[in-house]
Design a protein around this motif. Sequence first.
Motif, PDB file in Angstrom:
ATOM      1  N   UNK A  19     -46.523 -13.774  35.262  1.00  0.00           N
ATOM      2  CA  UNK A  19     -45.972 -13.255  35.944  1.00  0.00           C
ATOM      3  C   UNK A  19     -45.697 -12.077  35.357  1.00  0.00           C
ATOM      4  N   UNK A  20     -45.308 -10.726  35.947  1.00  0.00           N
ATOM      5  CA  UNK A  20     -44.931  -9.691  35.502  1.00  0.00           C
ATOM      6  C   UNK A  20     -43.966  -8.712  36.538  1.00  0.00           C
ATOM      7  N   UNK A  90     -49.115  -9.835  32.795  1.00  0.00           N
ATOM      8  CA  UNK A  90     -49.271 -11.038  33.578  1.00  0.00           C
ATOM      9  C   UNK A  90     -50.448 -11.778  33.040  1.00  0.00           C
ATOM     10  N   UNK A  91     -51.406 -10.876  32.958  1.00  0.00           N
ATOM     11  CA  UNK A  91     -52.895 -11.552  32.286  1.00  0.00           C
ATOM     12  C   UNK A  91     -52.430 -12.198  31.142  1.00  0.00           C
ATOM     13  N   UNK A  92     -51.851 -11.492  30.128  1.00  0.00           N
ATOM     14  CA  UNK A  92     -51.483 -12.169  28.687  1.00  0.00           C
ATOM     15  C   UNK A  92     -50.702 -13.268  29.075  1.00  0.00           C
ATOM     16  N   UNK A 169     -57.612 -15.167  38.352  1.00  0.00           N
ATOM     17  CA  UNK A 169     -57.144 -14.485  39.275  1.00  0.00           C
ATOM     18  C   UNK A 169     -55.839 -13.418  38.941  1.00  0.00           C
ATOM     19  N   UNK A 170     -55.980 -12.320  39.244  1.00  0.00           N
ATOM     20  CA  UNK A 170     -54.969 -11.499  39.001  1.00  0.00           C
ATOM     21  C   UNK A 170     -54.409 -10.501  40.303  1.00  0.00           C
ATOM     22  N   UNK A 199     -48.876 -11.388  39.220  1.00  0.00           N
ATOM     23  CA  UNK A 199     -49.305 -12.750  38.912  1.00  0.00           C
ATOM     24  C   UNK A 199     -50.652 -13.001  38.761  1.00  0.00           C
ATOM     25  N   UNK A 200     -50.923 -13.811  37.667  1.00  0.00           N
ATOM     26  CA  UNK A 200     -52.060 -14.212  37.451  1.00  0.00           C
ATOM     27  C   UNK A 200     -52.198 -15.873  37.026  1.00  0.00           C
TER      28      UNK A 200
END
Length: 363
Positions: A19-20, A90-92, A169-170, A199-200
């Motif tokens: 998450x971010x 979030x992806x990272x 899924x992002x 959130x990913x």
Amino acid sequence: MPGVLATAVTRPRIVGVGTAVTAASYSQQEVLDAFGITDPKVRSVFLNSAIERRNLALPPEDAHGIRTPESQGDLLDKHKALALEMGGEALRACLKEAGAELSDLRHLCCVTSTGLLVPGISALLIRELGIDRHCSRSDIVGMGCNAGLNALGVVAGWSAAHPGELAVVLCVEACSAAYAVDSTMRTAVVNSLFGDGAAAVALMTGESPALSPAKDEAPAVLKFASCVIPEAVDAMRYDWDRDQSRFSFFLDPQIPYVVGAHAELVVDRLLAGTGLRRSDIRHWLVHSGGKKVIDAVVVNLGLTRHDVRHTVGVLRDHGNVSSGSFLFSYERLLEEGVTRPGEYGVLMTMGPGSTIETALIRW
């Protein structure tokens, strides 16, 4: 044992989450002060929302310290900048938790309802992060707070058809880019609720040398169930406000009760044919749609406050971060370290349509 449960080993597994949020966090009082809101009714909406803080990118102050409404063009620019910033973070984080690299990614599905971009966020992130140009992608735009589970269902199908390959899924919701400023109660309700967040969630079917063996114990996604409530299609909407020349979100005051009244119906459909009862579900990850929405779901499903502790906590700390809210709750559940093999969980989101989306998972 019913087939949907017996074949869990061949189903997509959730192997990572991240998450971010945007940099600035505000209390509800600070938001009221920032816009000089003194109307007692509006202040009551903010201060009785069960939200303590939210991450927001508010409009800058002018020379007189006043925050003025932004044009739709400025809001779209904000959406793009925040989406790429939060989305990349979030992806990272998700890939790191999965023990994977950007180079392992084979499908990227991006979800948003807070702005329109062509090309979409997926293409922009592939360029921004240097993801393999052959990575397949999809963008789900405008489905609202329920869209994270809609996307999870679609990408679970992609994952099952591509065993050993990593999909993500992002959900990227720059709710600050949908922040309107006027004196209406309609706007006050919306402005008191939403926060910025991304959130990913990573999915994998079968084994892969790219992931650690521990990921074999990650929860399997077993089944989905949906419920559209056509008579409430206008109860949640994001449409054009001609007076302000911008898009504006509307929430009908009755929506918590509409959602609550249909929660039992869709959960029973989700569990039909599995041999499971609601009492067999150990973990509930419900969308942080608002205090009244959470209360309505708790009452209608016979849940405890402990069951929705993560949902309540996410609302308290971040507000409603739209499509990614349930993943914020899922991340908190994992951080507790309380899940055990063989336990079941239900993911639930709600949004415009009006719709309720659910998924059944098993550790």
